[in-house]
Design a protein around this motif. Structure first.
Motif, PDB file in Angstrom:
ATOM      1  N   CYS A   1       0.854  -1.199   0.000  1.00 40.85           N
ATOM      2  CA  CYS A   1       0.000   0.000   0.000  1.00 40.85           C
ATOM      3  C   CYS A   1       0.889   1.247   0.000  1.00 40.85           C
ATOM      4  CB  CYS A   1      -0.932   0.009   1.207  1.00 40.85           C
ATOM      5  SG  CYS A   1      -2.003  -1.433   1.335  1.00 40.85           S
ATOM      6  N   GLY A   2       1.767   1.331  -0.991  1.00 41.72           N
ATOM      7  CA  GLY A   2       2.732   2.415  -1.059  1.00 41.72           C
ATOM      8  C   GLY A   2       2.114   3.803  -1.089  1.00 41.72           C
ATOM      9  N   PRO A   3       1.112   4.063  -1.940  1.00 40.33           N
ATOM     10  CA  PRO A   3       0.514   5.410  -1.953  1.00 40.33           C
ATOM     11  C   PRO A   3      -0.128   5.794  -0.622  1.00 40.33           C
ATOM     12  CG  PRO A   3      -0.022   4.237  -3.982  1.00 40.33           C
ATOM     13  CD  PRO A   3       0.636   3.244  -3.070  1.00 40.33           C
ATOM     14  N   CYS A   4      -0.774   4.834   0.061  1.00 35.74           N
ATOM     15  CA  CYS A   4      -1.377   5.144   1.360  1.00 35.74           C
ATOM     16  C   CYS A   4      -0.303   5.514   2.379  1.00 35.74           C
ATOM     17  CB  CYS A   4      -2.185   3.952   1.861  1.00 35.74           C
ATOM     18  SG  CYS A   4      -3.566   3.487   0.791  1.00 35.74           S
ATOM     19  N   ALA A   5       0.798   4.758   2.375  1.00 40.60           N
ATOM     20  CA  ALA A   5       1.894   5.072   3.298  1.00 40.60           C
ATOM     21  C   ALA A   5       2.494   6.433   2.972  1.00 40.60           C
ATOM     22  CB  ALA A   5       2.961   3.982   3.221  1.00 40.60           C
ATOM     23  N   SER A   6       2.643   6.737   1.689  1.00 37.90           N
ATOM     24  CA  SER A   6       3.209   8.028   1.298  1.00 37.90           C
ATOM     25  C   SER A   6       2.305   9.180   1.721  1.00 37.90           C
ATOM     26  CB  SER A   6       3.439   8.061  -0.217  1.00 37.90           C
ATOM     27  OG  SER A   6       4.037   9.267  -0.619  1.00 37.90           O
ATOM     28  N   TYR A   7       0.998   9.000   1.612  1.00 38.83           N
ATOM     29  CA  TYR A   7       0.055  10.043   2.029  1.00 38.83           C
ATOM     30  C   TYR A   7       0.189  10.320   3.524  1.00 38.83           C
ATOM     31  CZ  TYR A   7      -4.383  12.480   2.787  1.00 38.83           C
ATOM     32  OH  TYR A   7      -5.330  13.404   3.148  1.00 38.83           O
ATOM     33  N   MET A   8       0.177   9.259   4.324  1.00 43.40           N
ATOM     34  CA  MET A   8       0.230   9.444   5.775  1.00 43.40           C
ATOM     35  C   MET A   8       1.565  10.015   6.230  1.00 43.40           C
ATOM     36  SD  MET A   8      -1.862   6.147   7.267  1.00 43.40           S
ATOM     37  CE  MET A   8      -0.777   4.949   6.502  1.00 43.40           C
ATOM     38  N   LEU A   9       2.650   9.576   5.591  1.00 44.71           N
ATOM     39  CA  LEU A   9       3.955  10.065   6.002  1.00 44.71           C
ATOM     40  C   LEU A   9       4.163  11.526   5.627  1.00 44.71           C
ATOM     41  CD1 LEU A   9       6.155   6.966   5.110  1.00 44.71           C
ATOM     42  CD2 LEU A   9       5.520   7.764   7.379  1.00 44.71           C
ATOM     43  N   ARG A  10       3.659  11.940   4.450  1.00 44.20           N
ATOM     44  CA  ARG A  10       3.795  13.347   4.099  1.00 44.20           C
ATOM     45  C   ARG A  10       3.009  14.225   5.065  1.00 44.20           C
ATOM     46  NH1 ARG A  10       4.374  16.260  -0.564  1.00 44.20           N
ATOM     47  NH2 ARG A  10       5.818  14.627  -1.175  1.00 44.20           N
ATOM     48  N   LYS A  11       1.826  13.762   5.426  1.00 37.66           N
ATOM     49  CA  LYS A  11       1.016  14.535   6.362  1.00 37.66           C
ATOM     50  C   LYS A  11       1.696  14.627   7.722  1.00 37.66           C
ATOM     51  CE  LYS A  11      -3.878  15.196   7.399  1.00 37.66           C
ATOM     52  NZ  LYS A  11      -5.235  14.604   7.308  1.00 37.66           N
TER      53      LYS A  11
ATOM     54  N   ALA B   1       9.642   1.060  -0.415  1.00 40.08           N
ATOM     55  CA  ALA B   1       9.088   0.595   0.855  1.00 40.08           C
ATOM     56  C   ALA B   1      10.099   0.769   1.988  1.00 40.08           C
ATOM     57  CB  ALA B   1       8.670  -0.867   0.738  1.00 40.08           C
ATOM     58  N   CYS B   2      11.366   0.463   1.716  1.00 45.52           N
ATOM     59  CA  CYS B   2      12.392   0.640   2.740  1.00 45.52           C
ATOM     60  C   CYS B   2      12.609   2.116   3.059  1.00 45.52           C
ATOM     61  CB  CYS B   2      13.705   0.005   2.274  1.00 45.52           C
ATOM     62  SG  CYS B   2      13.655  -1.794   2.113  1.00 45.52           S
ATOM     63  N   MET B   3      12.559   2.965   2.032  1.00 42.04           N
ATOM     64  CA  MET B   3      12.711   4.395   2.270  1.00 42.04           C
ATOM     65  C   MET B   3      11.579   4.936   3.133  1.00 42.04           C
ATOM     66  SD  MET B   3      14.006   5.620  -1.511  1.00 42.04           S
ATOM     67  CE  MET B   3      13.952   7.358  -1.128  1.00 42.04           C
ATOM     68  N   GLN B   4      10.356   4.509   2.845  1.00 39.65           N
ATOM     69  CA  GLN B   4       9.227   4.988   3.630  1.00 39.65           C
ATOM     70  C   GLN B   4       9.295   4.475   5.068  1.00 39.65           C
ATOM     71  OE1 GLN B   4       5.651   6.351   1.502  1.00 39.65           O
ATOM     72  NE2 GLN B   4       5.735   4.339   0.544  1.00 39.65           N
ATOM     73  N   THR B   5       9.849   3.289   5.254  1.00 43.66           N
ATOM     74  CA  THR B   5      10.056   2.797   6.618  1.00 43.66           C
ATOM     75  C   THR B   5      11.077   3.649   7.347  1.00 43.66           C
ATOM     76  OG1 THR B   5       9.562   0.558   5.838  1.00 43.66           O
ATOM     77  CG2 THR B   5      10.613   0.760   7.984  1.00 43.66           C
ATOM     78  N   GLN B   6      12.128   4.068   6.645  1.00 38.55           N
ATOM     79  CA  GLN B   6      13.085   5.009   7.227  1.00 38.55           C
ATOM     80  C   GLN B   6      12.394   6.281   7.703  1.00 38.55           C
ATOM     81  OE1 GLN B   6      16.129   5.786   4.283  1.00 38.55           O
ATOM     82  NE2 GLN B   6      17.671   4.726   5.483  1.00 38.55           N
ATOM     83  N   HIS B   7      11.511   6.821   6.856  1.00 41.27           N
ATOM     84  CA  HIS B   7      10.812   8.053   7.203  1.00 41.27           C
ATOM     85  C   HIS B   7       9.929   7.855   8.434  1.00 41.27           C
ATOM     86  CE1 HIS B   7      11.052   8.864   2.577  1.00 41.27           C
ATOM     87  NE2 HIS B   7      12.240   8.851   3.158  1.00 41.27           N
ATOM     88  N   LYS B   8       9.245   6.728   8.481  1.00 37.78           N
ATOM     89  CA  LYS B   8       8.355   6.456   9.604  1.00 37.78           C
ATOM     90  C   LYS B   8       9.131   6.353  10.916  1.00 37.78           C
ATOM     91  CE  LYS B   8       5.739   3.373  12.189  1.00 37.78           C
ATOM     92  NZ  LYS B   8       6.154   2.415  13.233  1.00 37.78           N
ATOM     93  N   VAL B   9      10.264   5.661  10.908  1.00 39.23           N
ATOM     94  CA  VAL B   9      11.070   5.530  12.114  1.00 39.23           C
ATOM     95  C   VAL B   9      11.593   6.892  12.557  1.00 39.23           C
ATOM     96  CG1 VAL B   9      13.204   4.533  13.039  1.00 39.23           C
ATOM     97  CG2 VAL B   9      11.698   3.141  11.619  1.00 39.23           C
ATOM     98  N   GLU B  10      11.998   7.715  11.608  1.00 36.57           N
ATOM     99  CA  GLU B  10      12.521   9.037  11.951  1.00 36.57           C
ATOM    100  C   GLU B  10      11.437   9.901  12.595  1.00 36.57           C
ATOM    101  OE1 GLU B  10      16.040  10.943  12.265  1.00 36.57           O
ATOM    102  OE2 GLU B  10      15.719   9.059  11.182  1.00 36.57           O
TER     103      GLU B  10
END
Length: 238
Positions: free
Chosen positions: A41-51, A164-173
């Motif tokens: 669910c890459g687009p959903c993760a990208s939406y939530m992380l940008r917000k 997916a790994c990049m977005q996980t990096q963002h989430k952890v940060e």
């Protein structure tokens, strides 16, 4: 002019002194659940992380964080949520990269050489697959066409996995920033301080420093001076 500013920002990011809490290689086995979510669910993760990167304040939102020619011209001020939805579905790669740049500029995070090699391999594989597809179209060979299809599938798999790994990096940060692990959450910066790109020397860290737990030992201090000797008064005798 805008491209020159972006080039200067990329050069300044090389001088950042902080690192991601999780690199691209270790995100899969350290945070497997979120990696799977970001993969399927890459687009959903990208939406939530940008917000989350904007501290849930969509008045700060600009399409692709200002890195595309259409940024600021898509009606973001009128309907930022709809514009963000459109961005994450139609420009998924740009949306992931834009969130990454926002976090790097806010916390002065550099990308390690290993992460750069992984991202560069992803781009090179996509270019090679595109070249094979063009050659297969021109030559009309079945073998080259089959090879181009295999390369295209491989490039897509690598692209989805790295994103997916990049977005996980963002989430952890952002978990660290918001106090989900660590000492305390960070305060929301003002709009003009969201990016620290204008600072001549970036600060040493984006998070509160850890407190020292042990005081200096007593033997570490210089010994106290001895009191002066007390002599008996003159003429005194036992």
């Amino acid at each position: 002019m805008a491209s020159q500013q972006h080039l200067e920002k990329m050069q300044l990011r090389q001088n950042y002194r902080n690192l991601w809490h999780t690199d691209l290689i270790t995100t899969i086995h350290r945070h497997p659940l979120y990696c799977c979510f970001a993969l399927w669910c890459g687009p959903c993760a990208s939406y939530m992380l940008r917000k989350r990167a904007l501290y849930d304040d969509m008045s700060r939102y600009t399409c692709c964080a200002g890195y595309m020619p259409c940024s600021g011209r898509c009606g973001e001020s009128k309907c930022p949520e709809f514009c963000l939805c459109t961005e994450v579905f139609l420009c998924f790669g740009n949306s992931v990269a834009s969130t990454r740049f926002l976090l790097q500029d806010e916390f002065n995070i550099q990308t390690t050489k290993c992460d750069n090699c992984i991202i560069g391999f992803m781009f090179c594989l996509q270019q090679i697959a595109c070249i094979f597809s063009i050659v297969a179209m021109i030559v009309g060979s079945d073998e080259i066409q089959e090879a181009s299809q295999i390369l295209s599938c491989l490039a897509d798999m690598v692209f989805c996995t790295v994103c997916a790994c990049m977005q996980t990096q963002h989430k952890v940060e952002m978990d660290k920033r918001d106090g989900k692990f660590g000492p305390q959450p960070m305060a929301v910066p003002p709009v003009q301080q969201m990016s620290r790109i204008d600072q001549p020397i970036p600060p040493a860290a984006g998070y509160p420093p850890a407190a020292y737990g042990q005081p200096y030992p007593a033997q570490g201090y210089p010994p106290a001076a001895y009191p002066p000797p007390q002599y008996p008064p003159s003429g005194y005798s036992r």
